[in-house]
Design an enzyme around this catalytic site. Structure first.
Site, PDB file in Angstrom:
ATOM      1  N   GLY A  27    -100.000 -37.006 -44.846  1.00 28.14           N
ATOM      2  CA  GLY A  27    -100.683 -35.735 -45.055  1.00 28.14           C
ATOM      3  C   GLY A  27    -102.100 -35.786 -44.536  1.00 28.14           C
ATOM      4  N   ASN A  55     -95.459 -35.148 -54.720  1.00 29.34           N
ATOM      5  CA  ASN A  55     -94.874 -35.179 -53.368  1.00 29.34           C
ATOM      6  C   ASN A  55     -93.477 -34.582 -53.462  1.00 29.34           C
ATOM      7  OD1 ASN A  55     -93.514 -37.900 -51.336  1.00 29.34           O
ATOM      8  ND2 ASN A  55     -93.895 -35.795 -50.784  1.00 29.34           N
TER       9      ASN A  55
END
Ligand code: AMP
Length: 475
Positions: free
Chosen positions: A28, A105
């Site tokens: 990310g 997540n």
């Protein structure tokens, strides 16, 4: 898609979280954040920001994040507007002054439905992210339960993918959803416990790998405790880990789902070429994603391995660019060929996957121009035809090249000598427990109920940052 990291029992918790997030940066790039609990002050501090880990945190920020327990998060960049309000970890104060922080997540598939019900009941949401639903569900259940029971009740209400780290005052809790879609592992560092999406974060800290958090497991570590407690909150749910983590997403130096990602990718390459031999002089990978499968191809086919496509490491991921022309330009900036390796050579060109087809379209013609006498394109995963509802950011099906064209049509369109994708069987033969994987993006065989229309629209909105959907009340 995101990366999460947690540590308990170390005086430098937030600094180690910073390094842990650095190791998980590939998961990310949109935002990064750390929340730390300082037991001497009985307080929790948060620092989140937009951008890469080293841009978000400076020495003074880490000093303010004092304490022995911390969790961190890196958020995946989508084509939509990156927003600070969605950056994680989320931090709230709930019943009895309990301070709670959460890093998630994955993607929930019943988020819109739950959110509507919570809002109808008076909940006020601060973010547009599905992760906040956990916070509300936990906070409400706390009125009649312990923290662990409240979290368990929340987990039983949500559906979809979640690897979670929760910090509750000084307590650290790690959870994986019953299907175990995304990875989460634990390690030991002296008396401290460490959790991370991928084991590459442990290597950086020289922490000793212990094991994965199991699907449907909640691990609880109390402040000052040397041992962890474990409980399971689901039974009889089939394990369905995301095979695309092994194909593309995870770092090759990680160990996830009991697999060594590097060796697994090489095995995909070996199986791929067994299925699709051709006459070739050398194997060249699309950097960096095609490198490990290419090694398997080269070794199995007995053909030399060369680096003929050179990557400029200072360019972001190609799919981030909003328009097609910009995407093609950015592929050219990102990858440039080495003339001498290509001229008069019959090439195996290998990549891990084809999504929109931009990479292959932009660079294959150039290989021809530079004198390649044959181009045999090999892909170490099957055609991606279906959307992912569990956290991998694929474009909508209409933009996936494999939903519109057969391999033969793509091969003809691009002037390839041949194009072969690894079969689903070949892919599953590359892992040790094939029955434990979700292959929905290739097969359409989804392990959960499909998201509601509202949830699908919401995912589409997030993907495209389309303001018109927001106006229709879709978040
Ligand atoms: P495309 O150029 O659209 O066909 O995308 C293919 C390239 O993007 C391959 O080199 C893949 O390694 C990479 N890729 C595959 N899946 C993703 C994803 N979900 N996000 C970003 N890049 C991806």
């Amino acid at each position: 898609m995101c990366g999460i990291f947690g540590i308990i029992g170390h005086e430098d918790a937030s600094r180690l979280a910073y390094f842990g997030l650095y190791a998980l940066q590939h998961r990310g790039q949109e935002s990064a954040g750390i929340v730390a609990w300082d037991s001497s002050l009985e307080s929790m501090h948060v620092h989140v920001g937009m951008g890469l880990v080293p841009d978000v945190f400076h020495e003074e920020d880490l000093k303010l994040l004092s304490g022995e327990t911390a969790i961190g998060h890196v958020r995946y960049s989508t084509t939509g507007k990156p927003q600070l309000r969605n950056a994680q970890p989320l931090m709230v104060r709930v019943r009895g002054g309990l301070q709670l922080a959460l890093a998630h997540n994955g993607n929930l598939t019943n988020a819109a439905e739950l959110r509507t019900a919570l809002e109808n009941d008076g909940c006020i949401f601060q973010t547009t992210s599905d992760s906040e639903i956990f916070v509300h569900l936990i906070a409400r259940a706390l009125s009649s339960s312990t923290l662990e029971q409240a979290i368990e009740q929340a987990c039983k209400q949500v559906e979809g993918a979640y690897s979670l780290l929760i910090l509750a005052n000084g307590k650290l809790i790690a959870i994986r959803d019953p299907h175990g879609f995304h990875p989460l592992s634990m390690a030991k560092m002296g008396d401290a416990w460490v959790f991370a999406s991928e084991s590459c974060a442990f290597d950086l800290l020289e922490a000793d790998y212990v094991r994965e958090v199991q699907p449907g497991e909640m691990i609880i570590i109390n402040e000052g405790a040397l041992e962890y407690q474990s409980r399971f909150f689901s039974e009889g749910v089939p394990v369905r880990q995301c095979i695309f983590e092994l194909v593309y997403f995870a770092r090759p130096d990680s160990r996830i789902f009991g697999e060594d990602v590097y060796q697994c990718r090489k095995c995909m390459g070996r199986n791929l070429i067994r299925e699709s031999m051709a006459e070739a002089d050398c194997v060249i990978p699309f950097p960096d994603s095609g490198i490990y499968a290419s090694l398997g191809v080269a070794q199995e086919a007995g053909v030399p391995y060369e680096h003929a496509l050179i990557r400029n490491h200072y360019v972001g991921r190609t799919f981030i660019q909003p328009s097609q022309s910009m995407r093609q330009f950015s592929v050219r900036v990102k990858i440039n060929p080495v003339h001498s390796v290509i001229e008069n050579k019959r090439l195996y060109v290998v990549d891990d996957s084809i999504v929109r087809g931009t990479t292959i379209r932009t660079r294959v013609a150039k290989l021809r121009e530079l004198g390649a006498s044959a181009v045999h394109f090999r892909v170490s995963s099957p055609p991606i035809k279906y959307p992912c509802f569990y956290g991998i950011d694929f474009p909508s099906p209409t933009e996936l090249i494999a939903t519109k064209y057969t391999p033969r049509q793509i091969s003809e369109m691009l002037g390839l000598d041949s194009l072969h994708y690894l079969s689903t069987e070949g892919l599953l033969n590359s892992v040790s427990q094939p029955e434990n994987y979700c292959t929905a993006c290739f097969t359409g065989d989804y392990p959960t109920a499909l998201p509601t229309v509202q949830d699908k629209l919401s995912l589409e909105y997030r993907r495209r940052g389309d303001i018109r959907l927001e106006e229709k009340g879709v978040r």
